[in-house]
Design a protein around this motif. Structure first.
Motif, PDB file in Angstrom:
ATOM      1  N   GLY A  58       0.793  -1.223   0.000  1.00  0.00           N
ATOM      2  CA  GLY A  58       0.000   0.000   0.000  1.00  0.00           C
ATOM      3  C   GLY A  58       0.825   1.272   0.000  1.00  0.00           C
ATOM      4  O   GLY A  58       0.288   2.356  -0.248  1.00  0.00           O
ATOM      5  N   PHE A  59       2.132   1.146   0.255  1.00  0.00           N
ATOM      6  CA  PHE A  59       2.976   2.346   0.300  1.00  0.00           C
ATOM      7  C   PHE A  59       3.056   3.022  -1.061  1.00  0.00           C
ATOM      8  O   PHE A  59       2.980   4.248  -1.164  1.00  0.00           O
ATOM      9  CB  PHE A  59       4.378   1.979   0.799  1.00  0.00           C
ATOM     10  CG  PHE A  59       5.333   3.137   0.810  1.00  0.00           C
ATOM     11  CD1 PHE A  59       5.267   4.097   1.800  1.00  0.00           C
ATOM     12  CD2 PHE A  59       6.302   3.265  -0.173  1.00  0.00           C
ATOM     13  CE1 PHE A  59       6.147   5.176   1.819  1.00  0.00           C
ATOM     14  CE2 PHE A  59       7.186   4.339  -0.166  1.00  0.00           C
ATOM     15  CZ  PHE A  59       7.099   5.292   0.828  1.00  0.00           C
ATOM     16  N   SER A  60       3.229   2.241  -2.118  1.00  0.00           N
ATOM     17  CA  SER A  60       3.365   2.836  -3.451  1.00  0.00           C
ATOM     18  C   SER A  60       2.085   3.554  -3.866  1.00  0.00           C
ATOM     19  O   SER A  60       2.135   4.590  -4.544  1.00  0.00           O
ATOM     20  CB  SER A  60       3.738   1.767  -4.483  1.00  0.00           C
ATOM     21  OG  SER A  60       2.736   0.770  -4.571  1.00  0.00           O
ATOM     22  N   LEU A  61       0.925   3.028  -3.465  1.00  0.00           N
ATOM     23  CA  LEU A  61      -0.337   3.708  -3.765  1.00  0.00           C
ATOM     24  C   LEU A  61      -0.381   5.065  -3.086  1.00  0.00           C
ATOM     25  O   LEU A  61      -0.779   6.073  -3.692  1.00  0.00           O
ATOM     26  CB  LEU A  61      -1.517   2.846  -3.311  1.00  0.00           C
ATOM     27  CG  LEU A  61      -2.911   3.486  -3.431  1.00  0.00           C
ATOM     28  CD1 LEU A  61      -3.214   3.845  -4.881  1.00  0.00           C
ATOM     29  CD2 LEU A  61      -3.973   2.549  -2.860  1.00  0.00           C
ATOM     30  N   GLY A  80       7.316   5.326  -5.884  1.00  0.00           N
ATOM     31  CA  GLY A  80       6.649   4.378  -4.996  1.00  0.00           C
ATOM     32  C   GLY A  80       7.511   3.249  -4.497  1.00  0.00           C
ATOM     33  O   GLY A  80       7.120   2.527  -3.579  1.00  0.00           O
ATOM     34  N   TYR A  81       8.689   3.078  -5.090  1.00  0.00           N
ATOM     35  CA  TYR A  81       9.594   2.010  -4.667  1.00  0.00           C
ATOM     36  C   TYR A  81      10.687   2.532  -3.749  1.00  0.00           C
ATOM     37  O   TYR A  81      10.968   1.939  -2.701  1.00  0.00           O
ATOM     38  CB  TYR A  81      10.209   1.345  -5.901  1.00  0.00           C
ATOM     39  CG  TYR A  81      10.978   0.082  -5.610  1.00  0.00           C
ATOM     40  CD1 TYR A  81      10.321  -1.112  -5.349  1.00  0.00           C
ATOM     41  CD2 TYR A  81      12.375   0.075  -5.613  1.00  0.00           C
ATOM     42  CE1 TYR A  81      11.025  -2.281  -5.100  1.00  0.00           C
ATOM     43  CE2 TYR A  81      13.085  -1.091  -5.368  1.00  0.00           C
ATOM     44  CZ  TYR A  81      12.409  -2.264  -5.101  1.00  0.00           C
ATOM     45  OH  TYR A  81      13.106  -3.424  -4.842  1.00  0.00           O
ATOM     46  N   TRP A  82      11.303   3.664  -4.126  1.00  0.00           N
ATOM     47  CA  TRP A  82      12.476   4.132  -3.394  1.00  0.00           C
ATOM     48  C   TRP A  82      12.173   5.168  -2.318  1.00  0.00           C
ATOM     49  O   TRP A  82      13.019   5.426  -1.460  1.00  0.00           O
ATOM     50  CB  TRP A  82      13.521   4.703  -4.362  1.00  0.00           C
ATOM     51  CG  TRP A  82      14.178   3.652  -5.194  1.00  0.00           C
ATOM     52  CD1 TRP A  82      14.118   3.505  -6.542  1.00  0.00           C
ATOM     53  CD2 TRP A  82      14.984   2.572  -4.716  1.00  0.00           C
ATOM     54  NE1 TRP A  82      14.843   2.400  -6.938  1.00  0.00           N
ATOM     55  CE2 TRP A  82      15.382   1.817  -5.833  1.00  0.00           C
ATOM     56  CE3 TRP A  82      15.407   2.162  -3.441  1.00  0.00           C
ATOM     57  CZ2 TRP A  82      16.184   0.679  -5.731  1.00  0.00           C
ATOM     58  CZ3 TRP A  82      16.204   1.043  -3.342  1.00  0.00           C
ATOM     59  CH2 TRP A  82      16.586   0.313  -4.473  1.00  0.00           C
ATOM     60  N   SER A  83      10.981   5.761  -2.305  1.00  0.00           N
ATOM     61  CA  SER A  83      10.686   6.776  -1.292  1.00  0.00           C
ATOM     62  C   SER A  83      10.630   6.199   0.120  1.00  0.00           C
ATOM     63  O   SER A  83      10.641   6.949   1.095  1.00  0.00           O
ATOM     64  CB  SER A  83       9.364   7.485  -1.610  1.00  0.00           C
ATOM     65  OG  SER A  83       9.485   8.245  -2.798  1.00  0.00           O
ATOM     66  N   VAL A  84      10.612   4.880   0.225  1.00  0.00           N
ATOM     67  CA  VAL A  84      10.667   4.253   1.547  1.00  0.00           C
ATOM     68  C   VAL A  84      11.979   4.600   2.258  1.00  0.00           C
ATOM     69  O   VAL A  84      12.086   4.498   3.489  1.00  0.00           O
ATOM     70  CB  VAL A  84      10.480   2.721   1.404  1.00  0.00           C
ATOM     71  CG1 VAL A  84      11.696   2.081   0.782  1.00  0.00           C
ATOM     72  CG2 VAL A  84      10.120   2.071   2.722  1.00  0.00           C
ATOM     73  N   LEU A  85      12.996   5.041   1.498  1.00  0.00           N
ATOM     74  CA  LEU A  85      14.272   5.435   2.103  1.00  0.00           C
ATOM     75  C   LEU A  85      14.138   6.686   2.969  1.00  0.00           C
ATOM     76  O   LEU A  85      15.054   7.004   3.735  1.00  0.00           O
ATOM     77  CB  LEU A  85      15.331   5.668   1.025  1.00  0.00           C
ATOM     78  CG  LEU A  85      15.792   4.431   0.246  1.00  0.00           C
ATOM     79  CD1 LEU A  85      16.737   4.834  -0.881  1.00  0.00           C
ATOM     80  CD2 LEU A  85      16.471   3.430   1.172  1.00  0.00           C
ATOM     81  N   PHE A  86      13.011   7.401   2.874  1.00  0.00           N
ATOM     82  CA  PHE A  86      12.793   8.531   3.770  1.00  0.00           C
ATOM     83  C   PHE A  86      12.585   8.077   5.219  1.00  0.00           C
ATOM     84  O   PHE A  86      12.660   8.885   6.136  1.00  0.00           O
ATOM     85  CB  PHE A  86      11.596   9.369   3.311  1.00  0.00           C
ATOM     86  CG  PHE A  86      11.855  10.172   2.066  1.00  0.00           C
ATOM     87  CD1 PHE A  86      12.951  11.014   1.989  1.00  0.00           C
ATOM     88  CD2 PHE A  86      11.016  10.076   0.972  1.00  0.00           C
ATOM     89  CE1 PHE A  86      13.207  11.764   0.845  1.00  0.00           C
ATOM     90  CE2 PHE A  86      11.248  10.819  -0.179  1.00  0.00           C
ATOM     91  CZ  PHE A  86      12.352  11.668  -0.245  1.00  0.00           C
ATOM     92  N   ASP A  87      12.320   6.799   5.424  1.00  0.00           N
ATOM     93  CA  ASP A  87      12.265   6.242   6.776  1.00  0.00           C
ATOM     94  C   ASP A  87      13.679   5.828   7.162  1.00  0.00           C
ATOM     95  O   ASP A  87      14.219   4.872   6.609  1.00  0.00           O
ATOM     96  CB  ASP A  87      11.337   5.034   6.818  1.00  0.00           C
ATOM     97  CG  ASP A  87      11.291   4.366   8.194  1.00  0.00           C
ATOM     98  OD1 ASP A  87      11.896   4.903   9.143  1.00  0.00           O
ATOM     99  OD2 ASP A  87      10.659   3.305   8.307  1.00  0.00           O
ATOM    100  N   PRO A  88      14.310   6.520   8.096  1.00  0.00           N
ATOM    101  CA  PRO A  88      15.718   6.216   8.417  1.00  0.00           C
ATOM    102  C   PRO A  88      15.923   4.836   9.020  1.00  0.00           C
ATOM    103  O   PRO A  88      17.046   4.335   9.037  1.00  0.00           O
ATOM    104  CB  PRO A  88      16.102   7.322   9.412  1.00  0.00           C
ATOM    105  CG  PRO A  88      14.810   7.803   9.977  1.00  0.00           C
ATOM    106  CD  PRO A  88      13.789   7.641   8.898  1.00  0.00           C
ATOM    107  N   ARG A  89      14.860   4.196   9.497  1.00  0.00           N
ATOM    108  CA  ARG A  89      14.999   2.848  10.066  1.00  0.00           C
ATOM    109  C   ARG A  89      15.004   1.765   8.990  1.00  0.00           C
ATOM    110  O   ARG A  89      15.408   0.630   9.261  1.00  0.00           O
ATOM    111  CB  ARG A  89      13.842   2.551  11.029  1.00  0.00           C
ATOM    112  CG  ARG A  89      13.848   3.327  12.300  1.00  0.00           C
ATOM    113  CD  ARG A  89      12.927   2.712  13.334  1.00  0.00           C
ATOM    114  NE  ARG A  89      11.720   2.120  12.758  1.00  0.00           N
ATOM    115  CZ  ARG A  89      10.705   1.664  13.482  1.00  0.00           C
ATOM    116  NH1 ARG A  89      10.750   1.745  14.795  1.00  0.00           N
ATOM    117  NH2 ARG A  89       9.644   1.149  12.905  1.00  0.00           N
TER     118      ARG A  89
END
Length: 351
Positions: free
Chosen positions: A76-79, A110-119
């Motif tokens: 659901g993150f990419s959405l 939608g794939y790489w923006s998860v890198l904004f979570d430093p964990r």
């Protein structure tokens, strides 16, 4: 802009891999200064520079979304990113991972923006393995590199400043890959080619998402282009790599891993370990089935029950490992006594 790229033969950057491999390890290039006004996020400090008010809110929302969707492996993150992107103009986001390491991708991807979570840790089993072999002198081959995160990391000081060559079939992805080589001082080589069983000829690329482009065929032809084909062994044939070197080869080639292994017989006979993706939806474990059929090949996987890299005695062993049909699992294929020992001796995951 200049880029260490090649389409058919070794570039000057890749040729330097041959000259310097396991000889004189040169200091890696440092990143160029970020362009004035660039959107730059520092994962270590959480600082965000160069963002408008709307972009700042979007980054905060993506960071929160990554955290919230983590228990469901970011389904659901990419959405959510697509929805946020409606309010954003097309722009590059740049993430600082370490002092000498930056990674760029389109803002709202939608794939790489998860890198904004430093964990967030991308492919933790790979990071664990690579951090355990920082002291080893090897060349990294990044097959199916996408935008090049692993080439960026492996060539950084924290991972041991290893020489690397990144191979990507999609021309659009290859442009992003060259960009990431550029902003990190040109410290790894880039090739725009598909990896197959034999070198030569043309493959047809298709797919809807940049992280899932494939030459495996199928009904999805939303995006297509013709791509020149190389094999892993052609890296020896064209002088890019020396057969007497030591190699870590990552294969994330969206359904053609077996063909890539077929084109890497000499690579497997060298002092190498091949990190291959086993897709969770494949309950036949086709990559493992083929790898274990090759004389002398051994396979290892990070076992969630023991926290160690365990040897895979037969394909059914992966039944308890591959629990998510939407996830790709990395298996480690090698004939090398050196790499077998490094996998066996890796300390267990601390729970």
């Amino acid at each position: 802009m200049p880029a260490p790229a090649t389409l058919h033969g070794p570039s000057s950057a890749s040729a330097s891999i041959t000259r310097d491999h396991q000889e004189d390890r040169r200091p890696m290039s440092v990143p160029a200064p970020a362009p004035e006004g660039a959107l730059l996020y520092d994962r270590r400090t959480g600082r965000l520079d160069g963002a408008s008010a709307v972009e700042r809110l979007a980054v905060l929302a993506m960071r929160a979304g990554a955290r919230l969707t983590e228990p469901w492996e970011h389904r659901g993150f990419s959405l959510g990113c697509r929805i946020l992107s409606v309010a954003l103009t097309e722009r590059e986001a740049m993430v600082r991972i370490d002092d000498d390491t930056r990674y760029a991708f389109p803002l709202g991807d939608g794939y790489w923006s998860v890198l904004f979570d430093p964990r967030y840790v991308y492919e933790p089993e790979l990071e664990r393995f690579l951090m355990n072999v920082v002291d080893v002198d090897y060349t990294f081959v990044d097959g199916g590199a996408n935008y090049g995160l692993w080439s960026v990391l492996v060539s950084s000081r924290r991972f041991g400043s290893h020489p690397a060559i990144a191979i990507e079939a999609s021309s659009r992805n290859a442009a992003k890959l060259r960009r990431n080589a550029e902003i990190n001082g040109g410290r790894f080589a880039v090739r725009h080619q598909a990896i197959g069983a034999t070198a030569g000829g043309i493959a047809r690329l298709s797919g809807r998402k940049h992280e899932a482009f494939t030459i495996a065929g199928g009904t999805d032809a939303t995006v297509t282009e013709e791509v020149p084909v190389m094999s892993l062994d052609s890296l020896f044939d064209d002088g890019t790599l020396r057969p007497d070197g030591r190699f870590v080869v990552k294969l994330d080639v969206e359904g053609v891993e077996v063909d890539a292994l077929k084109g890497g017989r000499r690579m497997l006979d060298a002092d190498s370990v091949l990190l291959c993706e086993e897709h969770g939806a494949d309950r036949t474990h086709a990559v493992t089935r083929y790898a274990l059929s090759l004389p002398g090949c051994r396979e290892f996987v990070l076992d969630p029950t023991t926290g160690r890299f365990e040897e895979v005695p037969e394909p059914g062993f992966l039944d308890h490992v591959k629990t998510n049909p939407a996830y790709g699992y990395n298996v480690f294929v090698t004939k090398s006594p050196f790499w077998i020992e490094r996998l066996r001796s890796a300390p267990p995951v601390v729970r």
